[in-house]
Design an enzyme around this catalytic site. Sequence first.
Site, mmCIF file in Angstrom:
data_model
loop_
_atom_site.group_PDB
_atom_site.id
_atom_site.type_symbol
_atom_site.label_atom_id
_atom_site.label_comp_id
_atom_site.label_asym_id
_atom_site.label_seq_id
_atom_site.Cartn_x
_atom_site.Cartn_y
_atom_site.Cartn_z
ATOM 1 N N ASP A 51 -9.085 67.082 -23.943
ATOM 2 C CA ASP A 51 -9.840 67.394 -22.737
ATOM 3 C C ASP A 51 -10.529 68.721 -23.012
ATOM 4 O O ASP A 51 -9.871 69.748 -23.174
ATOM 5 C CB ASP A 51 -8.903 67.512 -21.539
ATOM 6 N N ASN B 265 -19.852 65.596 -27.748
ATOM 7 C CA ASN B 265 -20.457 64.549 -26.930
ATOM 8 C C ASN B 265 -19.938 64.535 -25.495
ATOM 9 O O ASN B 265 -20.642 64.081 -24.592
ATOM 10 C CB ASN B 265 -20.192 63.188 -27.585
ATOM 11 N N THR C 43 -25.160 53.324 -19.817
ATOM 12 C CA THR C 43 -23.787 53.833 -19.782
ATOM 13 C C THR C 43 -23.293 53.916 -18.337
ATOM 14 O O THR C 43 -24.059 53.747 -17.390
ATOM 15 C CB THR C 43 -23.685 55.243 -20.413
ATOM 16 N N TYR D 145 -26.790 69.087 -13.726
ATOM 17 C CA TYR D 145 -26.812 68.400 -15.010
ATOM 18 C C TYR D 145 -27.884 68.947 -15.958
ATOM 19 O O TYR D 145 -27.595 69.341 -17.092
ATOM 20 C CB TYR D 145 -27.019 66.900 -14.795
ATOM 21 N N LYS E 136 -27.445 71.026 -19.600
ATOM 22 C CA LYS E 136 -27.905 70.547 -20.896
ATOM 23 C C LYS E 136 -28.939 71.498 -21.513
ATOM 24 O O LYS E 136 -29.042 71.597 -22.745
ATOM 25 C CB LYS E 136 -28.466 69.135 -20.767
#
Length: 251
Positions: free
Chosen positions: A61, A88, A209, A174, A178
């Site tokens: 984790d 990832n 996904t 998000y 990134k």
Amino acid sequence: MNERTIALVTGANKGIGRAAAAQLAALGMTVLVGARDPRRGEEAAAAIRSAGGDALAVTLDVTDAATVGETAKFIEERFGHLDALINNAGITGSGQVSPTDAVDQIPSTVDLAMVRTVFETNVFGLIAVTNAMLPLLRHAPAPRIVNVASHAASLTLIGDPDGPFAGLLPSAAYSPSKSAVTALTVAYANELRKDGILVNAVAPGYVDTDSNNHTGFLTVEQGAAILVRMATLGADGPTGGFFSEEGPLPW
């Protein structure tokens, strides 16, 4: 020191990470399948082994310092080095169809706790894992680090009124997380260039996904291709770049 080529993929029990792990194993690498859930990690590793690959599950984790440290210790004791690290593991922070078109990520109304949660995994987790694995990477002959970002990390693309994100709701969680991943990629690349460690960020594309409720148009195998390519770069490969399968991306 074990002479096998060892790769660690975080968040590898499903989706793009699992596909990348399978592709690396198909190339002959020993792949460590990082997963928060031991059962799901072992299922993914077993599937890779059943296809003829060499894979082991590790409970990891990225937000838990204990599991990060235990994974590094396991790799040190079992293999003595790490050839490739693919960061990832990541979360969108949104239950909406797309993390770049989510009502709960509008900057003016975003839940700050959600932003912290996203950054905890996508940014701080990446730093924690990378720093824990650096001593092992330095023991490898040609170490590579791949940080999974997103087209939504590109300030050029999301800021273009006629670009691919035109009309989508702005993200305060998000996308900025990134973008931070790409910034960290450059920072690590600059620091580690002298050590021969190549560090690059990648954008898999809009992949089918769980994170987008399976609305993506690329398969996980297609999305994983750029991760694998950058994890297996030759000595003349780039470092400090941001790439999709089609080529370099703007910052």
